[in-house]
Motif scaffolding. Structure first.
Motif, mmCIF file in Angstrom:
data_model
loop_
_atom_site.group_PDB
_atom_site.id
_atom_site.type_symbol
_atom_site.label_atom_id
_atom_site.label_comp_id
_atom_site.label_asym_id
_atom_site.label_seq_id
_atom_site.Cartn_x
_atom_site.Cartn_y
_atom_site.Cartn_z
ATOM 1 N N ASN A 75 0.793 -1.226 0.000
ATOM 2 C CA ASN A 75 0.000 0.000 0.000
ATOM 3 C C ASN A 75 0.830 1.283 0.000
ATOM 4 N N THR A 106 -4.720 8.804 -1.266
ATOM 5 C CA THR A 106 -5.258 7.761 -2.153
ATOM 6 C C THR A 106 -5.888 6.629 -1.341
ATOM 7 N N LEU A 107 -5.206 6.195 -0.305
ATOM 8 C CA LEU A 107 -5.710 5.099 0.518
ATOM 9 C C LEU A 107 -6.973 5.505 1.274
ATOM 10 N N ARG A 109 -9.244 7.798 0.422
ATOM 11 C CA ARG A 109 -10.372 7.937 -0.500
ATOM 12 C C ARG A 109 -10.858 6.585 -1.014
ATOM 13 N N SER A 110 -9.955 5.620 -1.113
ATOM 14 C CA SER A 110 -10.348 4.279 -1.570
ATOM 15 C C SER A 110 -10.798 3.385 -0.416
ATOM 16 N N LYS A 111 -10.788 3.936 0.821
ATOM 17 C CA LYS A 111 -11.227 3.220 2.032
ATOM 18 C C LYS A 111 -10.389 1.980 2.314
ATOM 19 N N THR A 112 -9.119 2.023 1.959
ATOM 20 C CA THR A 112 -8.210 0.903 2.243
ATOM 21 C C THR A 112 -7.158 1.272 3.284
ATOM 22 N N SER A 139 -7.077 14.748 2.650
ATOM 23 C CA SER A 139 -8.002 14.582 1.526
ATOM 24 C C SER A 139 -8.979 15.756 1.408
#
Length: 426
Positions: A75, A106-107, A109-112, A139
């Protein structure tokens, strides 16, 4: 002369024929043996497959999980690359702040981001809240020119080397950090291996406690089981069979039922406290359950048959003539028993001790229900990490160390006693 040549030729033909027959016989025997081996292999394949699925594969999976560390490398690849040249002596360069910030956005917003933050939180407390807070605020921030300043403004912990060190130390695809934690060590911000803070040093003491309790339980089972096994082996068959049924009776009762029964018996208002008060041994009720005493009592009751049965099977095959011969040579009953009878039972003692110890060191249900906090063993913490904290890597590392400890003890037992000397029958 011609007759002699003809007879010599016939002898040679006979010898060649015999050699051909021997060769064919040898080939047929080899073929039969090969078919026999193949048939034997086919018969054992189901058992081998069962062992592979239920034993070998789970152990291999456990060992793999104990070093598996994919989240950071997967990640945060750019951050890992940026920190590869960091000396861990001062804060990283501004470029590292920028790279990490972009990947956090990025992580998030992608919920990871949560799994990654949870993994880092295992190494440094507060890492999850820091990562989630930073990802959320970054974000929502527009036109960032100086990522370092913005991240430090969001949370001053980004000036702390410990948090950056955690990312650096876990940047490899595989890690030994689970094993370090299981042995009460950790990597500091500089990447050095140091001892855990004193309040977090729990696992080594727990391993030692587990081994000590297992030895105590095995010793108590031996002290109780040896005379009972001797009684079983020397009584007439009619009485011996009845007593053997009583020994096997616990096997016909659920383990959970037996464990909860001890909770009822040993509790403050239980039968044991009532009896002790009635006899006058105690003047007020005492705590006999949810502690180490309760764990030992319940586990001895459950594991005692595993000590008695190997002892009984060996003692049953020992002839009484040895004892009578020692008595006829002038030995007292005690001397005859100790010097003539007991050495013959050592194979049963070895089998019972090994079986009881290995079973007790991995017990889980009984310590969890009867032991409370003070009576728990390492297996309870393995279950905690698998079911509650969901830290499977830590659970696997603890299980691997426990497995290694059992193998070492098995090796030492083999060197001292000898596995080949152990018999399960007379």
């Amino acid at each position: 002369m011609c007759q002699e040549l003809a007879s010599l030729s016939s002898v040679v033909d006979v010898q060649e024929s015999l050699k051909e027959d021997q060769s064919k016989l040898k080939q047929n025997l080899q073929k039969a043996e090969r078919k026999k081996r193949i048939r034997s292999l086919m018969l054992t394949l189901p058992m081998l497959a069962f062992i592979m699925v239920t034993f070998v594969v789970p152990i291999a999976e456990m060992l793999y999980r104990s070093i598996d560390n994919p989240l950071i490398a997967k990640n945060l690849p750019n951050t890992v690359k940026s920190l590869s040249q960091w000396d861990q002596q001062s804060l990283p360069a501004k470029e590292s702040y920028e790279v990490l910030a972009k990947e956090l956005i990025t992580l998030y917003r992608s919920k990871t981001l949560p799994p990654l933050a949870s993994r880092l939180n295992i190494e440094v407390a507060g890492m999850r809240s820091l990562m989630m807070k930073t990802g959320r605020k970054l974000s929502n921030t527009q036109q960032i020119s100086d990522y370092q300043t913005v991240m430090i403004t969001i949370d001053k912990r980004w000036q702390n080397m410990d948090y950056w060190g955690a990312i650096k130390n876990l940047s490899s695809r595989f890690t030994m950090n689970y094993y370090l934690a299981a042995l009460d060590f950790r990597q500091d911000a500089q990447g050095e291996i140091v001892a855990q803070p004193e309040h977090r040093q729990v696992y080594v003491d727990l391993f030692l406690k587990t081994i000590g309790l297992s030895m105590l339980i095995t010793g108590v089972c031996l002290l109780l089981g040896y005379p009972l096994a001797y009684l079983l082996a020397t009584l007439p068959d009619s009485k011996s069979n009845l007593l053997l049924i009583l020994v096997l009776l616990p096997f016909w009762t659920s383990l959970l039922v037996r464990t909860t029964s001890w909770i009822v018996i040993l509790q403050m208002q239980g039968v044991v406290n009532d009896l002790l008060l009635y006899v006058g041994i105690i003047t007020e009720r005492i705590q006999l359950v949810h502690n180490t005493f309760g764990t030992v009592v319940a586990m001895v009751h459950i594991l005692l048959p595993f000590m008695i049965l190997p002892l009984y099977s060996v003692m049953k095959g020992i002839s009484s003539d040895y004892f009578r011969a020692a008595r006829s040579l002038g030995a007292t009953p005690t001397v005859a028993f100790v010097k003539a009878y007991m050495p013959l039972t050592m194979s049963g003692v070895g089998a019972g001790v090994l079986l009881t110890f290995i079973l007790s060191i991995g017990f889980y249900i009984t310590p969890a229900l009867v032991g409370g906090r003070s009576g728990q063993m390492i297996s309870n913490f393995i279950a905690y990490h698998m079911q509650t904290s969901l830290n499977w890597g830590m659970a696997s590392a603890l299980g691997a160390i426990l497995l290694l400890g059992v193998l070492v003890m098995f090796y030492l037992f083999n060197r001292i006693v000898g596995i080949n000397n152990i018999k399960v029958g007379g």
